[in-house]
Write a protein that holds these residues in place. Sequence first.
Motif, short mmCIF file in Angstrom:
data_model
loop_
_atom_site.label_atom_id
_atom_site.label_comp_id
_atom_site.label_asym_id
_atom_site.label_seq_id
_atom_site.Cartn_x
_atom_site.Cartn_y
_atom_site.Cartn_z
N SER A 63 47.11 57.42 41.65
CA SER A 63 47.38 57.01 40.28
C SER A 63 48.73 56.29 40.22
O SER A 63 49.69 56.71 40.86
N GLY A 64 48.76 55.21 39.46
CA GLY A 64 50.00 54.47 39.30
C GLY A 64 50.13 53.25 40.19
O GLY A 64 51.08 52.48 40.05
N CYS A 65 49.14 53.05 41.10
CA CYS A 65 49.24 51.88 41.99
C CYS A 65 48.60 50.64 41.37
O CYS A 65 48.68 49.55 41.95
N GLY A 66 47.94 50.79 40.22
CA GLY A 66 47.40 49.62 39.52
C GLY A 66 45.93 49.35 39.76
O GLY A 66 45.46 48.23 39.50
N LYS A 67 45.18 50.35 40.20
CA LYS A 67 43.76 50.12 40.50
C LYS A 67 42.99 49.63 39.28
O LYS A 67 42.26 48.64 39.35
N THR A 68 43.13 50.33 38.15
CA THR A 68 42.40 49.94 36.95
C THR A 68 42.86 48.57 36.46
O THR A 68 42.05 47.77 35.97
N THR A 69 44.13 48.26 36.62
CA THR A 69 44.63 46.96 36.22
C THR A 69 43.99 45.86 37.06
O THR A 69 43.61 44.80 36.53
N VAL A 70 43.84 46.09 38.36
CA VAL A 70 43.17 45.12 39.22
C VAL A 70 41.74 44.89 38.73
O VAL A 70 41.28 43.75 38.60
N LEU A 71 41.02 45.98 38.43
CA LEU A 71 39.65 45.84 37.95
C LEU A 71 39.61 45.10 36.61
O LEU A 71 38.75 44.23 36.41
N ASN A 72 40.55 45.40 35.71
CA ASN A 72 40.58 44.70 34.42
C ASN A 72 40.83 43.21 34.60
O ASN A 72 40.29 42.38 33.85
N ILE A 73 41.66 42.86 35.59
CA ILE A 73 41.91 41.44 35.86
C ILE A 73 40.64 40.78 36.39
O ILE A 73 40.29 39.66 35.99
N LEU A 74 39.92 41.46 37.28
CA LEU A 74 38.67 40.91 37.79
C LEU A 74 37.64 40.75 36.66
O LEU A 74 36.84 39.81 36.67
N ALA A 75 37.66 41.67 35.72
CA ALA A 75 36.72 41.61 34.60
C ALA A 75 37.11 40.55 33.57
O ALA A 75 36.30 40.22 32.70
N GLY A 76 38.34 40.04 33.65
CA GLY A 76 38.82 39.10 32.65
C GLY A 76 39.33 39.76 31.40
O GLY A 76 39.56 39.09 30.38
N LEU A 77 39.55 41.08 31.44
CA LEU A 77 40.05 41.82 30.29
C LEU A 77 41.56 41.80 30.21
O LEU A 77 42.15 42.15 29.18
N GLU A 78 42.21 41.40 31.29
CA GLU A 78 43.67 41.38 31.36
C GLU A 78 44.07 40.22 32.26
O GLU A 78 43.36 39.89 33.22
N ALA A 79 45.18 39.58 31.94
CA ALA A 79 45.65 38.44 32.74
C ALA A 79 46.73 38.90 33.72
O ALA A 79 47.57 39.74 33.38
N PRO A 80 46.73 38.38 34.94
CA PRO A 80 47.79 38.74 35.89
C PRO A 80 49.11 38.08 35.50
O PRO A 80 49.12 37.03 34.83
N SER A 81 50.21 38.69 35.92
CA SER A 81 51.51 38.07 35.69
C SER A 81 51.71 36.86 36.58
O SER A 81 52.40 35.90 36.21
N ASP A 82 51.13 36.90 37.77
CA ASP A 82 51.15 35.80 38.72
C ASP A 82 49.80 35.75 39.41
O ASP A 82 49.07 36.74 39.44
N GLY A 83 49.51 34.60 40.02
CA GLY A 83 48.31 34.48 40.82
C GLY A 83 47.07 34.20 40.00
O GLY A 83 47.10 34.15 38.76
N VAL A 84 45.96 34.02 40.71
CA VAL A 84 44.68 33.69 40.07
C VAL A 84 43.56 34.47 40.74
O VAL A 84 43.70 34.96 41.86
N VAL A 85 42.45 34.56 40.02
CA VAL A 85 41.21 35.12 40.58
C VAL A 85 40.14 34.05 40.45
O VAL A 85 39.87 33.56 39.34
#
Length: 289
Positions: free
Chosen positions: A40-62
């Motif tokens: 917990s705290g390593c950003g797993k759910t955030t990575v999934l949300n970025i892949l889903a398009g529910l959240e934008a990354p601070s840097d980089g692209v998918v």
Amino acid sequence: MSNAYVSVEGIARRYPGATIFEDLWFSVNRGEFVCLVGHSGCGKTTVLNILAGLEAPSDGVVIVDGQEISGPSLDRAVIFQGHALMPWMTAEQNVAFALSCRHPSWPKAKLREAAQAALEKVGLGHAAQKKPAQLSGGMKQRVGIARALAIAPKMLLMDEPFSALDALTRGALQEEVSRLVTEADQTAFMITHDVDEAILLADRILLMTNGPDARLAEVVVNTLPRPRDRANLHHMPGYHELRDHILDFLITRSRTLAGKQPAGWDPKAVPEVRPAAPQITPPPPRAAA
């Protein structure tokens, strides 16, 4: 990689005063099942949300199917930790609603028929007219799985969908998802804390160091042959080596590697390991004539 359906290129997520993860690079091939594992705290759910398009990354692209994602899409279906069903609708209506978003021109009768067929696939044809309050936790998650697969997404994203279930129900649903994804040759990405779940389902397992400043430390290639089932998983040659390797990472190396990058570290070329690969014993030397 020419077969890559998803290419994650240097994504980061930062908040004021904290960096959750930095410079993540990985791919997911067509028809591949990839699990992301970490504390917990390593950003797993955030990575999934970025892949889903529910959240934008601070840097980089998918890049998904050759296009940079800019928001949610019906081509990427999400199964959440909670069932996320609409409580005033029956199981059939919940699935039919998702189908109507994919196929707005379909008549109601066709939507009902397709929803019933999707529920039959997860063993819930008999519960089509029940509302979520009348279903057990495992049945609600089955409806969520049916809803996600009914729209025939190109990619299935799963955020620890079985973590709140009892062990027996969790095991049954894991095998159900494994069967359905294999039959459909479905591309899938899942985050989990459960090592055996990752070993059962995944073709590759991505290991994250602890956050903040988490990074992708290693990609474990699961060489255990398919089909796999929970009852016999621990009897498969290589299972214990694979499980011990992942547990060693989670218990020790995820912490000791946190916030550190070895000299010459290249985030674009994270090392792949095959701890369960069969070890070939060389033949003994021939006796001298």
